[in-house]
Design an enzyme around this catalytic site. Sequence first.
Site, mmCIF file in Angstrom:
data_model
loop_
_atom_site.group_PDB
_atom_site.id
_atom_site.type_symbol
_atom_site.label_atom_id
_atom_site.label_comp_id
_atom_site.label_asym_id
_atom_site.label_seq_id
_atom_site.Cartn_x
_atom_site.Cartn_y
_atom_site.Cartn_z
ATOM 1 N N ASP A 13 0.860 -1.184 0.000
ATOM 2 C CA ASP A 13 0.000 0.000 0.000
ATOM 3 C C ASP A 13 0.898 1.237 0.000
ATOM 4 O O ASP A 13 1.807 1.351 0.821
ATOM 5 C CB ASP A 13 -0.907 0.001 1.239
ATOM 6 C CG ASP A 13 -1.981 1.074 1.164
ATOM 7 O OD1 ASP A 13 -3.171 0.736 1.043
ATOM 8 O OD2 ASP A 13 -1.615 2.272 1.238
ATOM 9 N N ASP A 106 -3.802 2.399 -5.240
ATOM 10 C CA ASP A 106 -2.493 2.409 -4.560
ATOM 11 C C ASP A 106 -2.203 1.145 -3.769
ATOM 12 O O ASP A 106 -1.338 1.143 -2.908
ATOM 13 C CB ASP A 106 -2.373 3.658 -3.674
ATOM 14 C CG ASP A 106 -2.877 3.431 -2.254
ATOM 15 O OD1 ASP A 106 -3.875 2.695 -2.093
ATOM 16 O OD2 ASP A 106 -2.274 3.989 -1.337
ATOM 17 N N GLU A 107 -2.898 0.052 -4.075
ATOM 18 C CA GLU A 107 -2.582 -1.180 -3.334
ATOM 19 C C GLU A 107 -2.703 -2.410 -4.221
ATOM 20 O O GLU A 107 -3.451 -2.423 -5.202
ATOM 21 C CB GLU A 107 -3.476 -1.326 -2.095
ATOM 22 C CG GLU A 107 -4.924 -1.425 -2.446
ATOM 23 C CD GLU A 107 -5.840 -1.634 -1.240
ATOM 24 O OE1 GLU A 107 -5.492 -2.408 -0.325
ATOM 25 O OE2 GLU A 107 -6.926 -1.049 -1.262
HETATM 26 P P1 TTP Z 1 -5.172 5.122 1.221
HETATM 27 O O1 TTP Z 1 -4.185 4.065 0.899
HETATM 28 O O2 TTP Z 1 -6.274 4.797 2.144
HETATM 29 O O3 TTP Z 1 -4.437 6.388 1.834
HETATM 30 P P2 TTP Z 1 -3.016 7.001 1.500
HETATM 31 O O4 TTP Z 1 -2.270 6.185 0.515
HETATM 32 O O5 TTP Z 1 -3.200 8.413 1.105
HETATM 33 O O6 TTP Z 1 -2.282 6.988 2.901
HETATM 34 P P3 TTP Z 1 -1.729 5.738 3.702
HETATM 35 O O7 TTP Z 1 -2.019 4.527 2.902
HETATM 36 O O8 TTP Z 1 -0.273 5.996 3.869
HETATM 37 O O9 TTP Z 1 -2.452 5.752 5.000
HETATM 38 O O10 TTP Z 1 -5.822 5.635 -0.114
HETATM 39 C C1 TTP Z 1 -5.107 5.758 -1.318
HETATM 40 C C2 TTP Z 1 -5.528 7.004 -2.062
HETATM 41 O O11 TTP Z 1 -6.921 6.975 -2.286
HETATM 42 C C3 TTP Z 1 -5.261 8.272 -1.302
HETATM 43 O O12 TTP Z 1 -3.943 8.768 -1.533
HETATM 44 C C4 TTP Z 1 -6.310 9.181 -1.816
HETATM 45 C C5 TTP Z 1 -7.484 8.290 -2.187
HETATM 46 N N1 TTP Z 1 -8.526 8.361 -1.132
HETATM 47 C C6 TTP Z 1 -9.595 9.236 -1.326
HETATM 48 O O13 TTP Z 1 -9.684 9.914 -2.347
HETATM 49 N N2 TTP Z 1 -10.537 9.338 -0.336
HETATM 50 C C7 TTP Z 1 -10.471 8.612 0.832
HETATM 51 O O14 TTP Z 1 -11.334 8.742 1.701
HETATM 52 C C8 TTP Z 1 -9.378 7.692 0.995
HETATM 53 C C9 TTP Z 1 -9.274 6.891 2.252
HETATM 54 C C10 TTP Z 1 -8.444 7.624 -0.012
HETATM 55 MG MG MG Z 2 -2.124 4.102 0.744
#
Ligand code: TTP
Ligand code: MG
Length: 393
Positions: A13, A106-107
């Site tokens: 992730d 992103d995962e």
């Molecule tokens: P996440 O992987 O949940 O968040 P992140 O990568 O920004 O942070 P981390 O994993 O380090 O905690 O989500 C991936 C992307 O998805 C995030 O960069 C932006 C988008 N996203 C949204 O647009 N709205 C949301 O509510 C969430 C949770 C994520």
């Molecule tokens: Mg993330």
Amino acid sequence: MTATPLRWILHLDMDAFYASVEQLDNPELRGRPLIVGGGERGVVSTCSYEARAFGVRSAMPLFQARKLCPRAVFLPVRMERYKEKSREVMAVLDGFSPLVEQASVDEAYVDLTGLERIFGGAAETARAVRDAVREKTGLSCSVGLAPVKFLAKIASDMNKPGGLTVLLHADVPAFLEKLPAGRIPGVGRQTLAQLESLGMRTAADVARQSAEFWSKRLGKAGEALYDRARGIDGRPVRPVVDPKSESAENTFARDTLDREILAAWLLRQAERVGESLRRRNLAGRTITLKVKYGDFVQVTRARTLKRPTNLTRPIYETALELLEELNPARPLRLIGVGVSHFGEGERQFSLLPEPEEEDRQREARLDNALDELRRKFGRGAVVRGKLFRPPEE
Ligand code: TTP
Ligand code: MG
């Protein structure tokens, strides 16, 4: 029946994904509180870890984020750019295993079973993946390695950012002993309240009840909950590609009616299609033969099997039968074979009568061994000897 072999599943992730891409593209933003969001709903999509220190979170209204962190830089979402970086990340993962399943922008999950030996151990493998992504994309990520998908996902979230968390098979029971029930996938606020009212705080607490206890209270969801609480998650890593069919075809240098040559082509194509299906954990029920005559007239014939397959032999033999039934009287310029009508195949096979099941397992072992050799030495390195004389290209 054979026991499920031990697997190694990696979950990756990206850290603060949208914000990290913005910081990569604009070095002035690095190390600063950065909030990405906006759009119609006016909420935070994500923010840099520097902004998280102020309490800013995803899905928070922007005005609230502004109050918490007035010094932050605010940027709109540039989805196309994030998707571009996302593709780069997936390409790096493709270099580690043929089994990569992108789960969101992103995962991704990567099946690393067997590959840990190449890198000198499970933790080293996970580290190699994390470092390669960072090096090749310029972005930070966190990885979790565990025997099953849901534990890998929990693990990847445990040491963010830049995290590397390995959950060894032997450590799973102790891990479940401490895992808060709310972290089990599928447990929402409502279920959690129910669990709490029953005095159950951890996954292990859930596991101590019986399967009936949970299915009576929660139905199907109860069965899944009970499995997860015991660390069970049979979901394979399933690469997402064209989900409808898989095929291979060749146009000959010279039109031919020679059955031996046609059979040799079909075998080679069945091999290719089968390998691709096996790599993607897919199996299909319908085998299609396609031929084109010298005058470009095209004919297809299909047969639907009782059960889905991804084994070379049944694909080949069915295609060959279809060719014999078609009995072309004029030379062909093209031949091809396809598999479609995908479904859950593997599990149903265990219902086969014993001798058939043994045959199937022998075929599956042969296919896997050949797949392995091809992965190591290249596609052209291995061909089945029987019936096979390489057709002239
Ligand atoms: P996440 O992987 O949940 O968040 P992140 O990568 O920004 O942070 P981390 O994993 O380090 O905690 O989500 C991936 C992307 O998805 C995030 O960069 C932006 C988008 N996203 C949204 O647009 N709205 C949301 O509510 C969430 C949770 C994520
Ligand atoms: Mg993330």
